[in-house]
Design a protein around this motif. Structure first.
Motif, mmCIF file in Angstrom:
data_model
loop_
_atom_site.group_PDB
_atom_site.id
_atom_site.type_symbol
_atom_site.label_atom_id
_atom_site.label_comp_id
_atom_site.label_asym_id
_atom_site.label_seq_id
_atom_site.Cartn_x
_atom_site.Cartn_y
_atom_site.Cartn_z
ATOM 1 N N THR A 200 0.837 -1.194 0.000
ATOM 2 C CA THR A 200 0.000 0.000 0.000
ATOM 3 C C THR A 200 0.872 1.243 0.000
ATOM 4 O O THR A 200 1.667 1.440 0.923
ATOM 5 N N GLU A 201 0.733 2.051 -1.042
ATOM 6 C CA GLU A 201 1.511 3.287 -1.139
ATOM 7 C C GLU A 201 3.006 3.023 -0.969
ATOM 8 O O GLU A 201 3.732 3.788 -0.332
ATOM 9 N N GLY A 202 3.468 1.913 -1.527
ATOM 10 C CA GLY A 202 4.885 1.587 -1.439
ATOM 11 C C GLY A 202 5.339 1.029 -0.114
ATOM 12 O O GLY A 202 6.535 0.881 0.131
ATOM 13 N N VAL A 203 4.385 0.693 0.778
ATOM 14 C CA VAL A 203 4.687 0.123 2.089
ATOM 15 C C VAL A 203 4.118 -1.293 2.140
ATOM 16 O O VAL A 203 2.977 -1.522 1.735
ATOM 17 N N ILE A 204 4.906 -2.240 2.617
ATOM 18 C CA ILE A 204 4.415 -3.604 2.810
ATOM 19 C C ILE A 204 3.821 -3.695 4.214
ATOM 20 O O ILE A 204 4.533 -3.554 5.215
ATOM 21 N N VAL A 205 2.510 -3.892 4.271
ATOM 22 C CA VAL A 205 1.791 -3.975 5.544
ATOM 23 C C VAL A 205 1.528 -5.443 5.849
ATOM 24 O O VAL A 205 1.014 -6.175 5.003
ATOM 25 N N VAL A 206 1.884 -5.870 7.055
ATOM 26 C CA VAL A 206 1.732 -7.279 7.440
ATOM 27 C C VAL A 206 1.024 -7.350 8.789
ATOM 28 O O VAL A 206 1.403 -6.652 9.740
ATOM 29 N N THR A 207 0.000 -8.181 8.875
ATOM 30 C CA THR A 207 -0.661 -8.453 10.154
ATOM 31 C C THR A 207 -0.770 -9.958 10.329
ATOM 32 O O THR A 207 -0.796 -10.718 9.361
ATOM 33 N N GLY A 208 -0.852 -10.398 11.578
ATOM 34 C CA GLY A 208 -0.975 -11.828 11.828
ATOM 35 C C GLY A 208 -1.209 -12.142 13.288
ATOM 36 O O GLY A 208 -1.005 -11.291 14.166
ATOM 37 N N GLN A 209 -1.652 -13.359 13.535
ATOM 38 C CA GLN A 209 -1.903 -13.846 14.890
ATOM 39 C C GLN A 209 -1.394 -15.276 15.010
ATOM 40 O O GLN A 209 -1.433 -16.041 14.044
ATOM 41 N N LEU A 210 -0.927 -15.620 16.199
ATOM 42 C CA LEU A 210 -0.450 -16.980 16.469
ATOM 43 C C LEU A 210 -0.890 -17.395 17.866
ATOM 44 O O LEU A 210 -0.519 -16.752 18.849
ATOM 45 N N PRO A 211 -1.695 -18.463 17.985
ATOM 46 C CA PRO A 211 -2.036 -18.973 19.313
ATOM 47 C C PRO A 211 -0.789 -19.478 20.023
ATOM 48 O O PRO A 211 0.032 -20.169 19.430
ATOM 49 N N ILE A 212 -0.651 -19.115 21.291
ATOM 50 C CA ILE A 212 0.492 -19.523 22.097
ATOM 51 C C ILE A 212 -0.012 -20.282 23.326
ATOM 52 O O ILE A 212 -0.768 -19.734 24.130
ATOM 53 N N THR A 213 0.388 -21.541 23.447
ATOM 54 C CA THR A 213 0.110 -22.293 24.671
ATOM 55 C C THR A 213 1.266 -22.048 25.626
ATOM 56 O O THR A 213 2.423 -22.347 25.303
ATOM 57 N N PHE A 214 0.973 -21.484 26.795
ATOM 58 C CA PHE A 214 2.023 -21.039 27.710
ATOM 59 C C PHE A 214 2.985 -22.163 28.096
ATOM 60 O O PHE A 214 4.201 -21.962 28.175
ATOM 61 N N ALA A 215 2.447 -23.347 28.315
ATOM 62 C CA ALA A 215 3.301 -24.460 28.751
ATOM 63 C C ALA A 215 4.347 -24.817 27.703
ATOM 64 O O ALA A 215 5.426 -25.315 28.040
ATOM 65 N N ASP A 216 4.066 -24.566 26.436
ATOM 66 C CA ASP A 216 5.016 -24.878 25.373
ATOM 67 C C ASP A 216 6.295 -24.050 25.501
ATOM 68 O O ASP A 216 7.349 -24.438 24.976
ATOM 69 N N TYR A 217 6.192 -22.918 26.174
ATOM 70 C CA TYR A 217 7.351 -22.033 26.336
ATOM 71 C C TYR A 217 7.750 -21.882 27.807
ATOM 72 O O TYR A 217 8.400 -20.915 28.177
ATOM 73 N N ASP A 218 7.347 -22.855 28.598
ATOM 74 C CA ASP A 218 7.675 -22.872 30.026
ATOM 75 C C ASP A 218 7.239 -21.587 30.727
ATOM 76 O O ASP A 218 7.912 -21.099 31.642
ATOM 77 N N VAL A 219 6.126 -21.051 30.292
ATOM 78 C CA VAL A 219 5.597 -19.827 30.889
ATOM 79 C C VAL A 219 4.570 -20.201 31.952
ATOM 80 O O VAL A 219 3.545 -20.822 31.648
ATOM 81 N N ALA A 220 4.861 -19.845 33.205
ATOM 82 C CA ALA A 220 3.919 -20.086 34.295
ATOM 83 C C ALA A 220 2.938 -18.919 34.362
ATOM 84 O O ALA A 220 3.336 -17.756 34.269
ATOM 85 N N LYS A 221 1.678 -19.242 34.516
ATOM 86 C CA LYS A 221 0.681 -18.180 34.582
ATOM 87 C C LYS A 221 0.944 -17.299 35.811
ATOM 88 O O LYS A 221 1.230 -17.805 36.896
ATOM 89 N N PRO A 222 0.863 -15.982 35.654
ATOM 90 C CA PRO A 222 1.145 -15.090 36.783
ATOM 91 C C PRO A 222 0.114 -15.237 37.880
ATOM 92 O O PRO A 222 -1.045 -15.585 37.631
ATOM 93 N N SER A 223 0.547 -14.994 39.108
ATOM 94 C CA SER A 223 -0.359 -15.072 40.254
ATOM 95 C C SER A 223 -0.438 -13.708 40.921
ATOM 96 O O SER A 223 0.548 -12.978 41.021
ATOM 97 N N SER A 224 -1.643 -13.382 41.376
ATOM 98 C CA SER A 224 -1.873 -12.103 42.038
ATOM 99 C C SER A 224 -3.191 -12.188 42.778
ATOM 100 O O SER A 224 -4.107 -12.915 42.364
#
Length: 245
Positions: A200-224
């Motif tokens: 668009t107007e000489g600019v490459i515009v990119v959008t996207g989404q990716l589902p992330i399962t927290f356990a796959d990246y050793d991410v523990a859900k925050p607690s509060s």
């Protein structure tokens, strides 16, 4: 004949009370229960911001060569800037279900096009710059969940070329799959991201989404004390404006 004052008061006072209750209810909904998360990334909305920002225009012609992520223009809050972010459903005490959205405009990246092939894509997002509607949430991510204090960056590297046969014309949206590796929280995994793109107007515009399962990246859900629950997965979303190097 005028209505006696005591009788007028009998219906005026309940009426005022009803108005106050309604106003209070609206206030609670607006400031507490209303889910005012920004909308998900959308290619059409992203491309519309290009035409209103002539500083991004880099001219037309062949797409061959290197392109870099533009971080000098636009506004993240308005959805007109390059960013990488997250979208997670959470349950908050005394509030209820909310969509937590955090975005970082601190993104370095490039792509290379050779003829009809995107041969290289490399993206690095500075997660320490993630900002949501809650300073408390942003602060918690430094030591919990994705632990930006220990793992400040998330990276994506393309591992298979993207074929653009034919090369899309100006203004024509396309959908492609980007096969590569995502490094998050110190863990690298293969991923396939569905992307939408448009020149668009000489600019490459990119959008996207990716589902992330927290356990796959050793991410523990925050607690509060304020957080009752968080889903086991979220959405990584991106909106990138590439201009010619």
């Amino acid at each position: 004949m005028d209505e006696p004052a005591p009788r007028r008061r009998r219906w005026i006072i309940p009426s005022i009370a009803i108005v106050l209750v309604a106003a209070l209810g609206f206030g609670v909904w607006y400031f507490v229960f209303r889910d005012d998360a920004p909308p998900a990334v959308d290619l059409e909305s992203a491309t519309q911001s290009v035409s209103t920002n002539p500083a991004r225009t880099s001219g037309n012609g062949s797409l061959d060569g290197a392109w870099t992520v533009d971080t000098a223009n636009g506004d993240v809050a308005a959805g007109t800037a390059s960013f990488v972010g997250y979208r997670v459903q959470e349950e908050l005490a005394n509030i209820g279900a909310k969509t937590a959205v955090g975005r970082t405009p601190a993104v370095d990246g490039s792509l290379t096009i050779e003829g009809t092939t995107v041969s290289d894509v490399s993206i690095v997002a500075d997660l320490t710059a993630l900002a949501s509607d809650s300073d408390r949430r942003d602060g918690a991510l430094r030591d919990q969940a994705i632990e930006t204090g220990r793992f400040p960056d998330a990276t994506f590297e393309l591992t298979a070329p993207i074929e653009l046969d034919p090369v899309p014309a100006e203004g024509k949206p396309i959908t492609v799959e980007a096969v590569g590796t995502l490094t998050l929280h110190g863990v690298t995994r293969p991923v396939t991201i569905d992307l939408q793109a448009q020149l668009t107007e000489g600019v490459i515009v990119v959008t996207g989404q990716l589902p992330i399962t927290f356990a796959d990246y050793d991410v523990a859900k925050p607690s509060s004390f304020a957080v009752l629950s968080i889903e086991d997965q979220g959405i990584m979303e991106l909106q990138l404006f590439f201009t010619r190097t």
